[in-house]
Design an enzyme around this catalytic site. Structure first.
Site, short mmCIF file in Angstrom:
data_model
loop_
_atom_site.label_atom_id
_atom_site.label_comp_id
_atom_site.label_asym_id
_atom_site.label_seq_id
_atom_site.Cartn_x
_atom_site.Cartn_y
_atom_site.Cartn_z
N CYS A 96 18.41 102.34 33.82
CA CYS A 96 19.66 101.63 33.28
C CYS A 96 19.34 100.24 33.01
CB CYS A 96 20.77 101.78 33.94
SG CYS A 96 21.04 100.90 35.52
N CYS A 149 24.63 102.84 40.98
CA CYS A 149 25.03 101.48 41.08
C CYS A 149 25.10 101.02 42.56
CB CYS A 149 26.26 100.82 40.42
SG CYS A 149 25.89 100.98 38.64
#
Length: 167
Positions: free
Chosen positions: A69, A138
């Site tokens: 990402c 994350c």
């Protein structure tokens, strides 16, 4: 070729979002409304942004990234002589969830011992921020950054002990 163009488009959009003025909660755009209010709070009011002196023997630095990402996270801890984390800072290039995960991680490590900080898990961060499954990476980055910073600190302490023994 199309993937490279999509990556550039995503980076440009992220840069635009980061530079755009913040809107009050009731006026948030559709994507911002998809984030939980805790994520929005940490994104709009990040805690402990900045850097510590990475050359200091009592500062550990962790730099981690997610190639899938493009998120990159730097987390630093400052430890006192008793082994307690007295300060933490971060700099993150990434989405709102990555920034929020970094911000929360710095809040959580402060006041803990090095050993206690190792018990912070990505699942705890994800649960606190109410991250959806698509954003779990994350919180994994934040856990990895904590571990990397602690490992760097421990490595510096070992070299410090080695230097003291030579004297």
């Amino acid at each position: 070729m199309a993937a490279a163009g999509a990556g550039r488009l995503r980076r440009a959009a992220s840069a635009l979002l980061l530079r755009s003025p913040r809107l009050p909660a009731r006026e948030l755009s559709a994507p911002a409304r998809l984030y939980h209010k805790k994520v929005v709070d940490h994104y709009e009011n990040p805690r402990n942004v900045g850097s510590l002196d990475k050359t200091s023997k009592n500062v550990g630095t962790g730099l981690v990234g997610a190639p899938a990402c493009g998120d990159v996270m730097k987390l630093q801890i400052q430890v006192d002589e008793k082994g307690k984390i007295v300060d933490a800072r971060f700099k993150t290039f990434g989405c709102g969830s990555a920034i929020a995960s970094s911000s929360l991680a710095t809040e959580w490590v402060k006041g803990k011992t090095v050993e206690e900080a190792l018990t912070i898990k990505n699942t705890d961060i994800a649960k606190e921020l109410c991250l959806p499954p698509v954003k779990l990476h994350c919180s994994m980055l934040a856990e990895d950054a904590i571990k990397a910073a602690l490992a760097d600190y421990k490595l510096k302490q070992e070299s410090k002990k080695g230097e003291a023994e030579k004297e």
